[in-house]
Write a protein that holds these residues in place. Sequence first.
Motif, mmCIF file in Angstrom:
data_model
loop_
_atom_site.group_PDB
_atom_site.id
_atom_site.type_symbol
_atom_site.label_atom_id
_atom_site.label_comp_id
_atom_site.label_asym_id
_atom_site.label_seq_id
_atom_site.Cartn_x
_atom_site.Cartn_y
_atom_site.Cartn_z
ATOM 1 N N UNK A 193 5.947 35.012 2.396
ATOM 2 C CA UNK A 193 5.331 33.807 2.957
ATOM 3 C C UNK A 193 5.282 32.706 1.902
ATOM 4 N N UNK A 194 4.892 33.055 0.679
ATOM 5 C CA UNK A 194 4.841 32.061 -0.401
ATOM 6 C C UNK A 194 6.227 31.474 -0.665
ATOM 7 N N UNK A 195 7.236 32.334 -0.788
ATOM 8 C CA UNK A 195 8.592 31.850 -1.062
ATOM 9 C C UNK A 195 9.103 30.959 0.063
ATOM 10 N N UNK A 196 8.822 31.333 1.304
ATOM 11 C CA UNK A 196 9.281 30.545 2.447
ATOM 12 C C UNK A 196 8.609 29.173 2.491
ATOM 13 N N UNK A 197 7.303 29.148 2.310
ATOM 14 C CA UNK A 197 6.576 27.880 2.394
ATOM 15 C C UNK A 197 6.899 26.966 1.223
ATOM 16 N N UNK A 198 7.270 27.538 0.078
ATOM 17 C CA UNK A 198 7.576 26.688 -1.075
ATOM 18 C C UNK A 198 8.842 25.864 -0.867
ATOM 19 N N UNK A 199 9.702 26.293 0.051
ATOM 20 C CA UNK A 199 10.910 25.516 0.321
ATOM 21 C C UNK A 199 10.574 24.132 0.859
ATOM 22 N N UNK A 200 9.425 23.975 1.493
ATOM 23 C CA UNK A 200 9.013 22.660 1.991
ATOM 24 C C UNK A 200 8.745 21.716 0.821
ATOM 25 N N UNK A 201 8.142 22.236 -0.241
ATOM 26 C CA UNK A 201 7.902 21.421 -1.431
ATOM 27 C C UNK A 201 9.218 21.010 -2.087
ATOM 28 N N UNK A 202 10.172 21.947 -2.164
ATOM 29 C CA UNK A 202 11.470 21.609 -2.739
ATOM 30 C C UNK A 202 12.172 20.538 -1.914
ATOM 31 N N UNK A 203 12.071 20.637 -0.597
ATOM 32 C CA UNK A 203 12.661 19.614 0.282
ATOM 33 C C UNK A 203 12.035 18.253 0.025
ATOM 34 N N UNK A 204 10.706 18.191 -0.063
ATOM 35 C CA UNK A 204 10.023 16.920 -0.288
ATOM 36 C C UNK A 204 10.413 16.324 -1.633
ATOM 37 N N UNK A 205 10.539 17.159 -2.656
ATOM 38 C CA UNK A 205 10.943 16.665 -3.973
ATOM 39 C C UNK A 205 12.381 16.156 -3.952
ATOM 40 N N UNK A 206 13.248 16.862 -3.257
ATOM 41 C CA UNK A 206 14.644 16.444 -3.161
ATOM 42 C C UNK A 206 14.773 15.072 -2.507
ATOM 43 N N UNK A 207 13.877 14.747 -1.585
ATOM 44 C CA UNK A 207 13.925 13.468 -0.878
ATOM 45 C C UNK A 207 13.394 12.298 -1.708
ATOM 46 N N UNK A 208 12.793 12.574 -2.870
ATOM 47 C CA UNK A 208 12.280 11.499 -3.710
ATOM 48 C C UNK A 208 13.425 10.677 -4.295
ATOM 49 N N UNK A 209 13.170 9.402 -4.585
ATOM 50 C CA UNK A 209 14.156 8.620 -5.329
ATOM 51 C C UNK A 209 14.125 9.003 -6.805
ATOM 52 N N UNK A 210 15.071 8.506 -7.570
ATOM 53 C CA UNK A 210 15.044 8.714 -9.022
ATOM 54 C C UNK A 210 13.777 8.092 -9.599
ATOM 55 N N UNK A 211 13.154 8.799 -10.547
ATOM 56 C CA UNK A 211 11.874 8.334 -11.120
ATOM 57 C C UNK A 211 11.925 8.397 -12.647
ATOM 58 N N UNK A 212 12.802 7.610 -13.272
ATOM 59 C CA UNK A 212 12.801 7.579 -14.742
ATOM 60 C C UNK A 212 11.555 6.883 -15.254
ATOM 61 N N UNK A 213 11.055 7.238 -16.440
ATOM 62 C CA UNK A 213 9.876 6.560 -16.996
ATOM 63 C C UNK A 213 10.145 5.069 -17.156
ATOM 64 N N UNK A 214 9.136 4.270 -16.869
ATOM 65 C CA UNK A 214 9.263 2.820 -16.964
ATOM 66 C C UNK A 214 8.669 2.321 -18.276
ATOM 67 N N UNK A 215 9.245 1.274 -18.866
ATOM 68 C CA UNK A 215 8.637 0.680 -20.060
ATOM 69 C C UNK A 215 7.361 -0.055 -19.701
ATOM 70 N N UNK A 216 6.489 -0.267 -20.689
ATOM 71 C CA UNK A 216 5.273 -1.040 -20.471
ATOM 72 C C UNK A 216 5.623 -2.498 -20.220
ATOM 73 N N UNK A 217 4.707 -3.255 -19.607
ATOM 74 C CA UNK A 217 4.943 -4.689 -19.437
ATOM 75 C C UNK A 217 5.191 -5.413 -20.752
#
Length: 431
Positions: A193-217
């Motif tokens: 059950x844990x392994x199956x449900x964790x695939x939802x988290x992997x899917x959500x992360x895969x759908x994120x855009x690229x998130x490189x660290x941003x410089x300060x203002x």
Amino acid sequence: MTAVRQTRPRGPRRWAIDLRPLGVPAYRRVWLGNAVAMFGFQFTAVAVPVEMYALTGGSFWVGLLGIAGFLPLLVFGLWGGAVADVLDRRRVLLAGGALLWASTLALLVQALLRVGSPVLLLTLVAVQSTAFAVTSPTRSAILPRLVPTELVAAASTLNFTTHTATSVFGPLTAGLIFAGWGTGLGLPVAYAVDALLFTVSLWATFRLPALPPEPDPDGSAAPRRAGLASIVDGFRYLAATPVLLLSFVIDLIAMVLAMPRALFPQVAQERFGGGAAVGWLYSAIAIGSMLGGLTSGWIGRLRRQGLALVLAVVGWGVAIAAAGLARQLWLVVGLLALAGAADLISSVLRQTMLLVHAPDRMRGRLQGVNTVVVAGGPRLGDLRAGATAAGFGTGVAWVGGGLASAVLAVLLVAAFPALLRYRAATPRTQE
């Protein structure tokens, strides 16, 4: 980032949990993925100690699971935060998530094959903890990139409330599995059950855009390498930022001095005759946190967040002390739930202050420190409570710890008032 129209809630909505962050698609997917994954993880959190006890027949090996989980968290929590400030955070989450998923699948396989090795269980728990230590600060650091600044508090509240809800209902559901199927079939089912449900988290992360660290203002760039120098730089920044440093110290005071859970088995037996009392004691704080989150709509509107944080920590200590004095189970549970609600408030405010006050290039490293504090504080509190109870009794350990944390928190902010003076920025109206 999707714009969210800001309106002043009225009537009951002023108190109900603020759901506006769910209007942001990227955050909504991440929240859903994390919620489902956290619920699934509770099955493993119950199954591993159950399997360890079934294999060894003693609590010593079960206790070793805590060490196997904490040591990697202590080491890799700091390093994981440094990594989050160097690499694309989406890639860090995907890599750490893949390792976490693989370790859960390994638990499933060893249960199906009936390997029966306590050392293997300890090793897999350490691997899981390592993956969590890398992903946890990264997952927290991306929050201000997903929602507007004025919704960070509401999004943090949703995250904390979801976590406490899964901590209440996940173990209860896992218990039903073991009650119905026993350990023979229950263990592989729980891991599956844990392994199956964790695939939802992997899917959500895969759908994120690229998130490189941003410089300060001001043009300050993120570090190029996630080495010791980068970690030291994070601690140097924390030491030079009194508001954030004090928020960590006051949380450690609350957890180390006033966490009573190590006393629950003895108190349940001596004061309430055992039975179901221990279950109520262990669930009471989480229930209070969950209920506090569901009625938390007002938290995001607080401007004097530093003062509110101090009051919540003091309230935690006083409620814990009062619970230690109570002699009726219902009253103890109610006061512990009140303490849990105070803990929810302090956790949300501390996380919000950290995410908003710190620059993006530092958020990963500071979230790494936060991961170590949040994970280490309660464990040190368990040690403090158990040692004090052994020498002076459960009353001194429980009540004295609660009162000491409240008094020390007041003395701390009286000596260093920067935290009391902290105010949240005035929210912007977005059309």
